[in-house]
Design an enzyme around this catalytic site. Structure first.
Site, short mmCIF file in Angstrom:
data_model
loop_
_atom_site.label_atom_id
_atom_site.label_comp_id
_atom_site.label_asym_id
_atom_site.label_seq_id
_atom_site.Cartn_x
_atom_site.Cartn_y
_atom_site.Cartn_z
N TYR A 270 43.43 33.65 34.56
CA TYR A 270 44.33 32.87 35.42
C TYR A 270 43.53 31.99 36.38
O TYR A 270 43.78 30.79 36.51
CB TYR A 270 45.24 33.81 36.22
CG TYR A 270 45.94 33.12 37.36
CD1 TYR A 270 47.01 32.27 37.14
CD2 TYR A 270 45.51 33.30 38.68
CE1 TYR A 270 47.64 31.61 38.17
CE2 TYR A 270 46.14 32.66 39.73
CZ TYR A 270 47.20 31.81 39.48
OH TYR A 270 47.81 31.16 40.51
N LYS B 37 43.12 27.62 36.78
CA LYS B 37 43.26 26.82 38.00
C LYS B 37 42.01 25.99 38.25
O LYS B 37 42.08 24.83 38.66
CB LYS B 37 43.57 27.72 39.21
CG LYS B 37 44.94 28.40 39.12
CD LYS B 37 46.07 27.39 38.96
CE LYS B 37 47.43 28.02 38.90
NZ LYS B 37 48.52 27.05 38.66
N SER C 226 45.04 27.61 43.42
CA SER C 226 44.95 28.99 43.90
C SER C 226 43.60 29.26 44.54
O SER C 226 42.58 28.68 44.15
CB SER C 226 45.15 29.94 42.71
OG SER C 226 44.78 31.24 43.04
#
Length: 343
Positions: free
Chosen positions: A150, A154, A125
């Site tokens: 989040y 990644k 991402s």
């Protein structure tokens, strides 16, 4: 015919990638725990391609089930989508995100090592860049301290991949997505969040459909032309095709390092208000929205420099923002029609 495992293959990006893989002649096997999708997506994939992929309902957090799968199945590559993906939710459920997004990655890589498998595509991402110092964002931009749990999963996922690639002679590519939107041209697959949507476009379409009373625009005091956050919105079919290009790069051994990463976006930034206005224009409707406070974990602006992906992967986007927003609305209307017919 090469066999490719797609984890999270019934999810939004996963399903579109399965379709493109099958269109390119790959044999596909899907693992999905159905936590954020429906088994009906399997039928939709078959309707589009004429082929029903091999499907295994497995929760990758169960190490024993992962081991059993690889004891009984040989694959030529893995595209790993299965993960939790909501920025806001990750701030409230950090341990769930670390367990699901990192533990499952480790289990997959252990089985690749144990069975001498290769070719791994990781669903990364643009959140790894945090708030970049310069726009558009190139692959040379530093990976900053993540703004969200989040985003951190990644970042750490990429670190795990890099270390594993170096240690076990594994070839891997991380694709750093910007914001995928839209639906397949057939309108047979699209974004179908369970519960309240965490992403902008399904919230827009559900508001337009009357499912949601109004759309919340998180903040209008960002340092952007209209005060709302700017993102790079890429049609999901273009994103799916980037995975095919990356996979072929590994299979044909055209990669220049054991671990590589590429930005996958359009190269154009659009603000939340621009998205709303474009959606209203292409679909000839008005949206009910209100400005609310900023959301934890959100950054001001992010859009990609895709020069390296264009050159190295031989890939570029083909579909417009208007096409993506039109297809997203058609997809939402189809879901409404289905519900009405079932009642």
């Amino acid at each position: 015919m090469k066999k490719i495992l797609v984890t999270g293959g019934l999810g939004f990006i996963g399903a579109h990638t399965v379709v493109e893989l099958q269109n390119e002649g790959f044999e596909v096997v899907i693992i999905d725990n159905l936590s954020n999708t429906s088994i009906n997506v399997l039928t939709s994939i078959a309707d589009i391609t004429g082929i029903t992929p091999d499907f295994h309902q497995i929760d990758l957090r169960n190490k024993g089930d992962v081991q059993e799968f690889f004891s009984n199945n040989t694959v030529d590559g893995i595209i790993h989508f299965a993960a939790f993906k909501a920025v806001g939710e990750s701030m409230h459920k950090p341990l769930d995100y670390y367990e699901n997004n990192l533990g499952t990655l480790v289990y997959l890589l252990q089985e690749m090592r144990n069975h001498q498998l290769n070719n791994f595509i990781f669903s990364s991402s643009c959140t790894v860049y945090g708030q970049a110092d310069e726009l558009p964002i190139t692959e040379k931009a530093p990976v900053k301290t993540a703004e969200s749990v989040y985003g951190n999963t990644k970042q750490i996922g990429e670190e795990i991949l890099k270390d594993a690639s170096n240690a076990y002679n594994l070839n891997a590519i991380a694709l750093r997505y910007f914001n995928p939107i839209g639906a397949h041209d057939s309108i047979k697959i699209g974004e179908l969040p369970l519960g309240v949507p965490q992403n902008l476009i399904p919230f827009i379409t559900q508001t337009a459909a009357g499912i949601r009373k109004e759309l919340s625009v998180f903040g209008d005091d960002y340092d952007t032309p209209d005060g709302t956050a700017v993102r790079d919105y890429i049609h999901v079919v273009d994103l799916a095709k980037a995975h095919i290009a990356a996979l072929k790069r590994l299979i044909y051994k055209n990669n220049k390092a054991s671990f590589e990463f590429f930005n996958v976006g359009t190269g154009t930034g659009s603000s939340v208000l621009e998205i709303i206005k474009t959606f209203e224009k292409v679909n000839n409707l008005k949206l009910n929205y209100k400005i609310v406070a900023r959301r934890a974990g959100d950054i001001t602006a992010a859009y990609a420099d895709t020069t390296i992906a264009n050159k190295e992967l031989g890939w570029k986007t083909e579909k417009s923002l208007e096409e993506a927003l039109e297809s997203a609305w058609k997809w939402q209307q189809k879901q409404q029609l289905k519900q009405q017919q079932q009642q």
